[in-house]
Design a protein around this motif. Structure first.
Motif, PDB file in Angstrom:
ATOM      1  N   ALA A 300       0.821  -1.212   0.000  1.00 58.26           N
ATOM      2  CA  ALA A 300       0.000   0.000   0.000  1.00 58.26           C
ATOM      3  C   ALA A 300       0.850   1.255   0.000  1.00 58.26           C
ATOM      4  CB  ALA A 300      -0.927   0.002   1.210  1.00 58.26           C
ATOM      5  N   ASP A 301       0.422   2.243  -0.762  1.00 61.28           N
ATOM      6  CA  ASP A 301       1.069   3.567  -0.775  1.00 61.28           C
ATOM      7  C   ASP A 301       0.387   4.494   0.225  1.00 61.28           C
ATOM      8  OD1 ASP A 301       2.746   2.673  -2.761  1.00 61.28           O
ATOM      9  OD2 ASP A 301       1.545   3.508  -4.393  1.00 61.28           O
ATOM     10  N   PHE A 302      -0.090   3.922   1.308  1.00 61.95           N
ATOM     11  CA  PHE A 302      -0.752   4.687   2.373  1.00 61.95           C
ATOM     12  C   PHE A 302      -0.633   3.873   3.659  1.00 61.95           C
ATOM     13  CE2 PHE A 302      -3.805   2.209  -0.105  1.00 61.95           C
ATOM     14  CZ  PHE A 302      -4.394   1.402   0.852  1.00 61.95           C
ATOM     15  N   PRO A 303      -0.784   4.511   4.811  1.00 66.11           N
ATOM     16  CA  PRO A 303      -0.723   3.794   6.084  1.00 66.11           C
ATOM     17  C   PRO A 303      -2.084   3.228   6.497  1.00 66.11           C
ATOM     18  CG  PRO A 303      -0.870   6.126   6.503  1.00 66.11           C
ATOM     19  CD  PRO A 303      -0.837   5.969   5.000  1.00 66.11           C
ATOM     20  N   PHE A 304      -2.051   2.292   7.436  1.00 64.08           N
ATOM     21  CA  PHE A 304      -3.255   1.713   8.024  1.00 64.08           C
ATOM     22  C   PHE A 304      -3.352   2.159   9.483  1.00 64.08           C
ATOM     23  CE2 PHE A 304      -2.140  -0.760   4.436  1.00 64.08           C
ATOM     24  CZ  PHE A 304      -3.323  -1.271   3.908  1.00 64.08           C
ATOM     25  N   VAL A 305      -4.576   2.367   9.959  1.00 59.94           N
ATOM     26  CA  VAL A 305      -4.774   2.765  11.353  1.00 59.94           C
ATOM     27  C   VAL A 305      -5.625   1.716  12.050  1.00 59.94           C
ATOM     28  CG1 VAL A 305      -4.414   5.237  11.098  1.00 59.94           C
ATOM     29  CG2 VAL A 305      -6.671   4.290  10.609  1.00 59.94           C
ATOM     30  N   SER A 306      -5.170   1.293  13.214  1.00 57.98           N
ATOM     31  CA  SER A 306      -5.859   0.222  13.926  1.00 57.98           C
ATOM     32  C   SER A 306      -5.418   0.235  15.377  1.00 57.98           C
ATOM     33  CB  SER A 306      -5.532  -1.129  13.280  1.00 57.98           C
ATOM     34  OG  SER A 306      -6.236  -2.174  13.895  1.00 57.98           O
ATOM     35  N   SER A 307      -6.227   0.837  16.234  1.00 56.83           N
ATOM     36  CA  SER A 307      -5.820   0.985  17.635  1.00 56.83           C
ATOM     37  C   SER A 307      -6.223  -0.189  18.507  1.00 56.83           C
ATOM     38  CB  SER A 307      -6.409   2.279  18.218  1.00 56.83           C
ATOM     39  OG  SER A 307      -7.826   2.201  18.281  1.00 56.83           O
ATOM     40  N   GLY A 324       0.907   0.830  19.658  1.00 52.38           N
ATOM     41  CA  GLY A 324       1.060   1.848  20.687  1.00 52.38           C
ATOM     42  C   GLY A 324       1.647   3.141  20.182  1.00 52.38           C
ATOM     43  N   THR A 325       1.642   3.355  18.854  1.00 55.67           N
ATOM     44  CA  THR A 325       2.281   4.552  18.305  1.00 55.67           C
ATOM     45  C   THR A 325       1.311   5.360  17.454  1.00 55.67           C
ATOM     46  OG1 THR A 325       3.066   3.380  16.334  1.00 55.67           O
ATOM     47  CG2 THR A 325       4.542   3.435  18.231  1.00 55.67           C
ATOM     48  N   ILE A 326       1.570   6.650  17.430  1.00 53.00           N
ATOM     49  CA  ILE A 326       0.893   7.563  16.511  1.00 53.00           C
ATOM     50  C   ILE A 326       1.906   7.959  15.452  1.00 53.00           C
ATOM     51  CG2 ILE A 326      -0.134   9.852  16.244  1.00 53.00           C
ATOM     52  CD1 ILE A 326      -1.271   9.552  19.052  1.00 53.00           C
ATOM     53  N   GLY A 327       1.592   7.678  14.211  1.00 44.37           N
ATOM     54  CA  GLY A 327       2.536   7.939  13.137  1.00 44.37           C
ATOM     55  C   GLY A 327       2.444   9.361  12.624  1.00 44.37           C
ATOM     56  N   GLU A 328       3.277  10.251  13.189  1.00 41.77           N
ATOM     57  CA  GLU A 328       3.322  11.610  12.660  1.00 41.77           C
ATOM     58  C   GLU A 328       4.257  11.653  11.455  1.00 41.77           C
ATOM     59  OE1 GLU A 328       3.566  16.200  14.212  1.00 41.77           O
ATOM     60  OE2 GLU A 328       3.579  14.545  15.633  1.00 41.77           O
ATOM     61  N   LYS A 329       5.360  10.903  11.563  1.00 40.15           N
ATOM     62  CA  LYS A 329       6.228  10.684  10.408  1.00 40.15           C
ATOM     63  C   LYS A 329       5.851   9.306   9.868  1.00 40.15           C
ATOM     64  CE  LYS A 329       9.996  13.550  12.169  1.00 40.15           C
ATOM     65  NZ  LYS A 329      11.419  13.596  12.594  1.00 40.15           N
ATOM     66  N   MET A 330       4.877   9.299   8.991  1.00 39.17           N
ATOM     67  CA  MET A 330       4.235   8.053   8.594  1.00 39.17           C
ATOM     68  C   MET A 330       5.039   7.302   7.546  1.00 39.17           C
ATOM     69  SD  MET A 330       0.364   9.444   8.314  1.00 39.17           S
ATOM     70  CE  MET A 330       0.964  10.805   7.324  1.00 39.17           C
ATOM     71  N   ILE A 339      -2.588   8.162  13.076  1.00 40.57           N
ATOM     72  CA  ILE A 339      -1.653   8.975  12.300  1.00 40.57           C
ATOM     73  C   ILE A 339      -2.036  10.439  12.450  1.00 40.57           C
ATOM     74  CG2 ILE A 339      -1.171   7.162  10.616  1.00 40.57           C
ATOM     75  CD1 ILE A 339      -3.058   8.640   8.670  1.00 40.57           C
ATOM     76  N   VAL A 340      -1.117  11.304  12.052  1.00 42.35           N
ATOM     77  CA  VAL A 340      -1.356  12.746  12.060  1.00 42.35           C
ATOM     78  C   VAL A 340      -1.209  13.268  10.636  1.00 42.35           C
ATOM     79  CG1 VAL A 340      -0.619  14.991  12.935  1.00 42.35           C
ATOM     80  CG2 VAL A 340      -0.486  12.965  14.416  1.00 42.35           C
ATOM     81  N   LYS A 341      -2.233  13.909  10.140  1.00 44.77           N
ATOM     82  CA  LYS A 341      -2.184  14.571   8.840  1.00 44.77           C
ATOM     83  C   LYS A 341      -2.184  16.081   9.063  1.00 44.77           C
ATOM     84  CE  LYS A 341      -2.651  12.795   5.310  1.00 44.77           C
ATOM     85  NZ  LYS A 341      -1.699  12.211   4.328  1.00 44.77           N
ATOM     86  N   VAL A 342      -1.368  16.789   8.319  1.00 47.69           N
ATOM     87  CA  VAL A 342      -1.327  18.244   8.404  1.00 47.69           C
ATOM     88  C   VAL A 342      -2.100  18.809   7.214  1.00 47.69           C
ATOM     89  CG1 VAL A 342       0.113  20.296   8.455  1.00 47.69           C
ATOM     90  CG2 VAL A 342       0.878  18.201   9.613  1.00 47.69           C
ATOM     91  N   LYS A 347      -2.967  20.271  12.437  1.00 47.63           N
ATOM     92  CA  LYS A 347      -2.804  18.835  12.636  1.00 47.63           C
ATOM     93  C   LYS A 347      -4.160  18.173  12.890  1.00 47.63           C
ATOM     94  CE  LYS A 347       1.949  18.921  14.361  1.00 47.63           C
ATOM     95  NZ  LYS A 347       2.874  18.561  15.474  1.00 47.63           N
ATOM     96  N   VAL A 348      -4.392  17.084  12.171  1.00 48.71           N
ATOM     97  CA  VAL A 348      -5.614  16.306  12.312  1.00 48.71           C
ATOM     98  C   VAL A 348      -5.220  14.886  12.700  1.00 48.71           C
ATOM     99  CG1 VAL A 348      -7.676  15.422  11.148  1.00 48.71           C
ATOM    100  CG2 VAL A 348      -6.794  17.708  10.580  1.00 48.71           C
ATOM    101  N   GLY A 349      -5.781  14.378  13.791  1.00 43.59           N
ATOM    102  CA  GLY A 349      -5.494  13.022  14.239  1.00 43.59           C
ATOM    103  C   GLY A 349      -6.513  12.041  13.688  1.00 43.59           C
ATOM    104  N   ILE A 350      -6.031  10.891  13.206  1.00 40.67           N
ATOM    105  CA  ILE A 350      -6.904   9.841  12.667  1.00 40.67           C
ATOM    106  C   ILE A 350      -6.503   8.525  13.320  1.00 40.67           C
ATOM    107  CG2 ILE A 350      -7.719   8.657  10.601  1.00 40.67           C
ATOM    108  CD1 ILE A 350      -6.668  11.056   8.966  1.00 40.67           C
ATOM    109  N   PHE A 351      -7.457   7.844  13.943  1.00 39.15           N
ATOM    110  CA  PHE A 351      -7.162   6.526  14.500  1.00 39.15           C
ATOM    111  C   PHE A 351      -8.196   5.520  14.033  1.00 39.15           C
ATOM    112  CE2 PHE A 351     -10.138   8.206  17.589  1.00 39.15           C
ATOM    113  CZ  PHE A 351     -10.816   7.101  18.095  1.00 39.15           C
ATOM    114  N   GLY A 352      -7.859   4.227  14.143  1.00 34.60           N
ATOM    115  CA  GLY A 352      -8.719   3.189  13.601  1.00 34.60           C
ATOM    116  C   GLY A 352      -9.291   2.271  14.657  1.00 34.60           C
TER     117      GLY A 352
END
Length: 710
Positions: A300-307, A324-330, A339-342, A347-352
């Motif tokens: 994938a050319d994108f990250p996955f979110v899954s808490s 256990g991590t938030i991917g700011e540098k994804m 993850i964090v998107k700017v 900054k916008v936080g997105i979790f799964g």
């Protein structure tokens, strides 16, 4: 933690003050220009505080480098913030002059400033930079963390200095010294106030989200989806594109390519993030386990979110999940809790979140699931600790799914701080966003199924992450033109699928074989009867003592049209490749299973069983667990006799259900106790074998399952 809504009294006032400084020429630029000591970087700040009621030391001198007393600082801050001074009770300070009483009372009442002690405000003391940092951070409710190495910042000032630096309100005297104990100058104070107000003003965010869910490998529709996505991005290049899961399973594209066709299109469309649906785990019990899922993630050319999903016990995912991590540098092709998107500098936080029901309705194997509410609270706290207050939950819980497991409505109710829930799982077509109106409001969106629609949501946030406006719609894709590049990308996959799709099995249907979701999850259907008849026939060929067959309605994914039946139609109807299992069950276990089957009736349930070799009736008006009225088993002579609760029967089903899928714990117990044999025949192959025994078929609804309330 201060709630977002409690910050609003500041927002309006501070913004109004900032606007006032720009539209009041009589006291703005003309005033600043009249002060001979105001020039350069101080001009806008002095304009601002003059508009808020500040005076110069004289008509020609503002006094940039002069110290400011606490009482004067208090008056100016109260004016800038527009505090409702009339509602504040007496603070009890003996040293506050009448001209400042309202301001000081208000600052204490709102928790912005305190006195030197209970009776002494310290009115005539000069205010320090550290004290101003605390007042401004509290008054404006500034948010954020920063990196600094100031050695003079004690714990009393740490949060405030962090916030001022993060919002570019203040800098230190040097890399190691903020100047906490230094007396503040009037010019410094003017700049602090002006920049704090600017931070609030500039902290607004207009965010556009595109979202899909439950696309289930309907790759044919991706070229139209691509056109719609490009149209949105043409108007808003920063729009996010999110998937709420269930990309896997559903068509020949998945049967043949196991996610790779979908991935090619998702990479082309430029998704920003995806969470996992239950169907992403459908291949877990296959010979290769979750190999296809791990390859899908890695490619994938994108990250996955899954808490709330833990992949650590499955070696196929080694090095993929950063638990256990938030991917700011994804990193693309990796799994993060969030993850964090700017977007536009914000900054916008997105979790799964994935439904815990997955363990019952799919085949996750060693992959485990934790409580969605607990994990959501953990993620909100983690984002807010980083000063991120615009938060999206990318959810595959279901809009209004069984609350015994989880759903989005319950999530919004139970967890504060989530602004938007982008949902999936229940295939819900929310034609407009659902607003959960509470102290900290939450919006819920979901876009139906099968790439029929592209969900779009426009949201306006204030500085503190509170939603101040929104609009959303579902873009119907059926009339969209196809994106030429996407068509070319799909072609090699489509050519192979069409080859399979068009291959006739040699049997014709005289009537439509009914497999629509709303039917097979709620009532008997001619297709459900046909599938279980075929399953029973195969099981009898292996063990002639098998007398009953059952299959879950959630495993029937599409109808088959009247006319010639193709292999493609069969695979679309039965896409999961489940194999045959033969269970040795007591009559009491069969009755318990049928009670579970109709426990959600008349609402849809994937656990709803279709049957062969038996018939039963139930009363949907009775409490769950007490609904089954009568159960009869078909004998070799075609007659029916009542089920004996103490007798053992051999019952055929698919191994997904036999292992406890869809919540069939009584089957899972039998499996654990070794009372299930697995001959290994694949469901669609058994079905084709059964169909091809006849040139034409015409199955009917026969009264095998009857709700006495209908």
């Amino acid at each position: 933690m201060v709630s977002k809504s409690s910050r609003k009294f500041i927002a309006t006032a501070a913004t109004a003050a900032l606007v006032a400084s720009a539209i009041a020429p009589a006291v703005s630029a003309a005033e600043a220009a009249s002060f001979k000591d105001v020039s350069g970087r101080y001009v806008d700040a002095v304009d601002f505080v003059v508009a808020a009621g500040a005076n110069g030391k004289s008509s020609t001198n503002f006094g940039l480098n002069e110290s400011i007393k606490r009482v004067d600082a208090a008056i100016l801050l109260a004016n800038v913030l527009g505090l409702e001074v009339a509602r504040a009770p007496e603070a009890g300070f003996k040293d506050v002059p009448d001209r400042a009483k309202d301001a000081v009372n208000a600052l204490k009442f709102y928790g912005i400033a305190s006195g030197k002690n209970a009776t002494n405000f310290g009115s005539n003391s000069f205010i320090t930079r550290g004290e101003l940092a605390v007042w401004i951070e509290r008054g404006f409710e500034l948010l954020g963390q920063s990196d600094f190495n100031f050695k003079d910042v004690s714990s009393n000032y740490e949060a405030s200095v962090h916030a001022l630096v993060a919002n570019q309100v203040a800098k230190g005297f040097s890399n190691t010294n903020f100047g906490v104990n230094q007396i503040a100058k009037r010019g410094d104070y003017a700049i602090f106030l002006f920049k704090a107000a600017q931070a609030i003003e500039n902290g607004d965010l207009a965010l556009t989200i595109m979202h899909t869910n439950d696309t289930h490998s309907y790759v044919d529709k991706a070229p139209k989806l691509a056109t719609a996505v490009k149209e949105v991005r043409a108007e808003n290049p920063d729009a996010l594109l999110l998937s709420a899961g269930d990309v896997f399973s559903g068509t020949l594209y998945f049967n043949e390519f196991e996610g790779q066709a979908d991935l090619a299109l998702m990479n082309y469309l430029g998704y920003d993030a995806m969470t996992f649906g239950n169907h992403e785990f459908d291949l877990g019990s296959s010979t290769e386990g979750h190999k296809s899922l791990s390859e899908f993630i890695k490619g994938a050319d994108f990250p996955f979110v899954s808490s709330n999903v833990d992949f650590s016990k499955d070696a196929l995912f080694n090095g993929i999940q950063s638990k256990g991590t938030i991917g700011e540098k994804m990193e693309d092709g990796k799994i993060f809790d969030g993850i964090v998107k700017v977007v536009d500098g914000q900054k916008v936080g997105i979790f799964g979140l994935s439904t815990e029901e997955t363990k019952d309705i799919s085949s996750p194997g060693k992959i485990t699931f934790s409580n969605y509410v607990e994990e959501a609270k953990r993620m909100v706290a983690a984002f807010e600790t980083q000063g991120i207050h615009k938060i999206i939950a990318l959810s595959h819980l279901g809009y209004d799914d069984n609350v015994a497991y989880d759903n989005d409505l319950k999530l919004a109710e139970a967890v504060d701080g989530i602004d938007i829930i982008v949902g999936g799982h229940t295939h819900t077509k929310l034609t407009e966003p659902k607003l959960i109106d509470k102290e900290e409001p939450t919006l819920i969106v979901q876009a139906g199924q099968y790439s029929d629609l592209l969900g779009t949501l426009d949201v306006e946030f204030d500085y503190w992450g509170t939603i101040t406006g929104y609009a959303g719609e579902l873009v119907d894709l059926k009339d969209k033109a196809e994106d030429a590049n996407a068509v070319e990308l799909v072609k090699p996959f489509k050519d192979k699928v069409m080859e399979l799709q068009n291959k006739s099995i040699g049997t014709s249907a005289a009537v439509k074989l009914e497999g629509e979701r709303a039917v097979v999850r709620t009532q008997e259907s001619n297709l459900g009867n046909l599938i279980t008849d075929g399953m029973l026939a195969k099981a009898k060929s292996i063990n002639p003592n098998t007398v009953i067959a059952v299959t879950n309605g959630g495993g029937i994914r599409a109808s088959i049209d009247e006319g010639d039946i193709t292999l493609g139609e069969v695979l679309t109807t039965m896409p999961f490749g489940n194999t045959l299992g033969i269970m040795n069950l007591k009559g009491s276990e069969i009755k318990a299973a049928l009670e579970h089957s109709v426990s959600q009736a008349p609402n849809e349930s994937g656990a709803f069983l279709h049957v062969s070799g038996m018939k039963f009736s139930y009363d949907s008006s009775k409490p769950a667990g007490e609904r089954v009225v009568k159960i009869e088993v078909k004998g070799t002579d075609g007659t029916y006799t009542e089920l004996d609760l103490t007798k053992n029967y051999l019952v055929a089903t698919n191994t997904f259900t036999a292992k406890g899928g869809d919540g069939y714990e009584m089957f899972a117990n039998a499996y654990t106790e070794g009372r299930i044999s697995e001959p290994g025949f694949v469901d669609y192959e058994m079905f084709v074998d059964y169909l091809t025994q006849s040139e034409t078929i015409e199955p009917k609804v026969e009264g095998r399952i009857v709700d006495t309330q209908k």
